[in-house]
Design an enzyme around this catalytic site. Structure first.
Site, PDB file in Angstrom:
ATOM      1  N   GLY A  48     -41.897  12.974  13.450  1.00  9.81           N
ATOM      2  CA  GLY A  48     -42.149  13.181  12.037  1.00  9.81           C
ATOM      3  C   GLY A  48     -42.968  12.080  11.407  1.00  9.81           C
ATOM      4  N   ASP A  69     -44.439   7.829  23.927  1.00  7.96           N
ATOM      5  CA  ASP A  69     -43.523   8.962  23.738  1.00  7.96           C
ATOM      6  C   ASP A  69     -43.317   9.637  25.096  1.00  7.96           C
ATOM      7  OD1 ASP A  69     -42.072  11.249  22.743  1.00  7.96           O
ATOM      8  OD2 ASP A  69     -43.055  10.936  20.809  1.00  7.96           O
ATOM      9  N   SER A  76     -38.821  23.470  16.948  1.00  8.07           N
ATOM     10  CA  SER A  76     -38.164  22.859  15.793  1.00  8.07           C
ATOM     11  C   SER A  76     -38.933  21.654  15.265  1.00  8.07           C
ATOM     12  CB  SER A  76     -36.734  22.437  16.155  1.00  8.07           C
ATOM     13  OG  SER A  76     -36.740  21.420  17.136  1.00  8.07           O
ATOM     14  N   ASN A  77     -39.887  21.116  16.050  1.00 11.49           N
ATOM     15  CA  ASN A  77     -40.705  19.988  15.588  1.00 11.49           C
ATOM     16  C   ASN A  77     -41.744  20.403  14.568  1.00 11.49           C
ATOM     17  OD1 ASN A  77     -40.921  18.828  19.027  1.00 11.49           O
ATOM     18  ND2 ASN A  77     -39.333  18.396  17.527  1.00 11.49           N
ATOM     19  N   LEU A  78     -42.190  21.653  14.635  1.00  9.95           N
ATOM     20  CA  LEU A  78     -43.389  22.061  13.901  1.00  9.95           C
ATOM     21  C   LEU A  78     -43.210  22.079  12.389  1.00  9.95           C
ATOM     22  CD1 LEU A  78     -44.556  24.938  16.283  1.00  9.95           C
ATOM     23  CD2 LEU A  78     -45.170  22.510  16.324  1.00  9.95           C
ATOM     24  N   ARG A  80     -42.301  19.662  10.617  1.00 14.14           N
ATOM     25  CA  ARG A  80     -42.622  18.358  10.039  1.00 14.14           C
ATOM     26  C   ARG A  80     -43.601  17.537  10.881  1.00 14.14           C
ATOM     27  NH1 ARG A  80     -38.274  18.769  12.772  1.00 14.14           N
ATOM     28  NH2 ARG A  80     -37.545  17.179  14.218  1.00 14.14           N
ATOM     29  N   LYS A  93     -45.897  15.562  24.037  1.00 13.34           N
ATOM     30  CA  LYS A  93     -46.336  15.213  22.684  1.00 13.34           C
ATOM     31  C   LYS A  93     -47.522  14.265  22.687  1.00 13.34           C
ATOM     32  CE  LYS A  93     -42.052  15.874  20.059  1.00 13.34           C
ATOM     33  NZ  LYS A  93     -41.031  15.210  19.218  1.00 13.34           N
ATOM     34  N   ASN A 138     -33.888   6.113  16.340  1.00 17.05           N
ATOM     35  CA  ASN A 138     -32.589   5.675  16.841  1.00 17.05           C
ATOM     36  C   ASN A 138     -32.502   4.158  16.799  1.00 17.05           C
ATOM     37  OD1 ASN A 138     -33.102   4.539  19.807  1.00 17.05           O
ATOM     38  ND2 ASN A 138     -34.432   6.324  19.491  1.00 17.05           N
ATOM     39  N   CYS A 195     -31.389  13.548  12.500  1.00 19.64           N
ATOM     40  CA  CYS A 195     -32.026  14.629  11.750  1.00 19.64           C
ATOM     41  C   CYS A 195     -31.628  15.991  12.321  1.00 19.64           C
ATOM     42  CB  CYS A 195     -33.541  14.465  11.774  1.00 19.64           C
ATOM     43  SG  CYS A 195     -34.131  13.071  10.776  1.00 19.64           S
ATOM     44  N   CYS A 349     -18.846  24.098  17.009  1.00 24.77           N
ATOM     45  CA  CYS A 349     -19.820  23.654  16.005  1.00 24.77           C
ATOM     46  C   CYS A 349     -21.197  24.040  16.519  1.00 24.77           C
ATOM     47  CB  CYS A 349     -19.686  22.150  15.749  1.00 24.77           C
ATOM     48  SG  CYS A 349     -19.974  21.140  17.217  1.00 24.77           S
TER      49      CYS A 349
END
Length: 390
Positions: A48, A69, A76-78, A80, A93, A138, A195, A349
């Site tokens: 992000g 990286d 789910s990255n797209l 942001r 990436k 992190n 996040c 959960c």
């Protein structure tokens, strides 16, 4: 090389056209643009924060950009991570980032480090660069980046995000504070949700990442007042900016070498405690849960401990929602006892961590339970693909 020999740096005709709006700024001009071209910046992470800052550093004309990286692009990255596109899902990436950077500015040299930054490789990776920009998410890596920058005397442009709030500052610059002055000790593992657990407004890292890019360019140009000694706090919901003063701690420990940052942040201890808890906890797979539901048995309560908004997104048939925060504050414990009515407890959960925590709390109240391994994510992947995965 923040003070390069500018006589050795030349701009091509194409670069004069490209950077014309910079060149007419008195604070940048030809000398400043040459400084940008001579500069080298290492970005830790292309998520992000890394996405917008890399885009703008490339567009600004940074001559050499390093990227660290080891992750691949996920759907789910797209929401942001705007440097990546749909066609890059499932691919590295750093390759996606390099492709986009060179599309923006083919004059950039892009160095790729497809590896996890560690105490063994950090000094070698950081050493060739003038400035380090921390786009990690992190605590172990943040401490590692900080300590490497202190040992090598590199400015560390810092940013962090969570939900609707972000922070930015500059560490280890011109005698200013470093990350350990802000966080002398790491928080207990799990205390600060990721996040992936807590969510993040997709626009937020754009704001913080661009601030990081701005600070990086200012340091290279030697212009303006940096965020060194100032922690900038941004709240997107209220659209407010606040500042806190940061000062070096005169009694902080001297950083002499890189250490085991997982150990420092308590990660192995937390994993051992979690493993011990799971060893004493009954678990079942989503396949076993499906068989139980299909059998028509009604002697159990299927408890969902996620947040209400997550429950609206996706749910397992027959589940009852009692969010983990309610269980933690005690109100939910009484509700679970009432709902059980003598039946056995099965809890889930998103991925299994929060439900395991809930079962641990309920056990102290005299309620035994079984945890669903992998949570509703495993249910979506292994049992019912029509249940949205988020």
């Amino acid at each position: 090389m923040l003070n390069p020999n500018l006589d050795e740096i030349q701009l091509s005709r194409e670069e004069f056209d490209r950077y014309s709006r910079h060149l007419i700024l008195p604070e940048v001009g030809l000398e400043g643009q040459k400084r940008l071209k001579a500069a080298s910046v290492l970005c830790i992470g292309t998520g992000g924060l890394g996405s917008p800052l890399l885009l703008y550093l490339a567009a600004a004309g940074i001559g050499r950009i390093g990227i660290v990286d080891f992750d691949v692009v996920d759907n789910s990255n797209l929401q942001r991570q705007v440097i990546h596109g749909t066609s890059w899902v499932g691919k590295p990436k750093i390759a996606s980032a390099k492709d986009r950077i060179l599309e923006i500015n083919p004059n950039c040299q892009v160095d790729l480090y497809e590896t996890r930054l560690s105490s063994e490789n950090a000094l070698d990776i950081v050493a060739p660069y003038d400035i380090v920009v921390d786009g990690t998410d992190n605590f172990p890596t943040r401490y590692l980046v900080n300590d490497a920058c202190v040992l090598l005397n590199k400015p560390n442009v810092y940013g962090s995000i969570f939900r609707f709030e972000g922070q930015a500052t500059v560490f280890n610059y011109e005698g200013g504070p470093n990350y350990r002055d802000l966080y002398p000790e790491p928080p207990p593992p799990g205390m600060v949700p990721s996040c992936a657990e807590g969510g993040v407004l997709g626009i937020l890292p754009g704001i913080i990442g661009v601030i990081q890019a701005t600070e990086t360019v200012k340091i290279i140009l030697g212009q303006g007042r940096t965020l060194s000694g100032r922690l900038l706090l941004y709240n997107a919901l209220d659209m407010t900016f606040r500042e806190l003063k940061l000062r070096p701690n005169p009694v902080r420990p001297v950083i002499e070498k890189l250490i085991d940052y997982e150990e420092f942040c308590g990660i192995p201890q937390a994993k051992a405690a979690e493993a011990a808890q799971q060893a004493n906890m009954q678990e079942m797979t989503v396949t076993e849960l499906k068989e139980l539901l299909d059998s028509g048995a009604d002697d159990f309560l299927l408890l969902d401990v996620r947040n209400p908004n997550e429950y609206e997104i996706a749910r397992i048939p027959g589940s009852v929602l009692v969010p983990l925060p309610d269980i933690e504050n005690g109100d939910g414990v009484a509700k679970v006892k009432e709902l059980l009515n003598g039946h056995r407890l099965i809890a889930h959960c998103k991925m299994g961590g929060r439900s395991a925590k809930a079962i641990g709390i309920l056990k102290e109240a005299g309620i035994e339970g079984t945890n669903v391994k992998g949570g509703i994510t495993a249910w979506s992947r292994e049992v019912d693909s029509s249940v949205p995965e988020y």
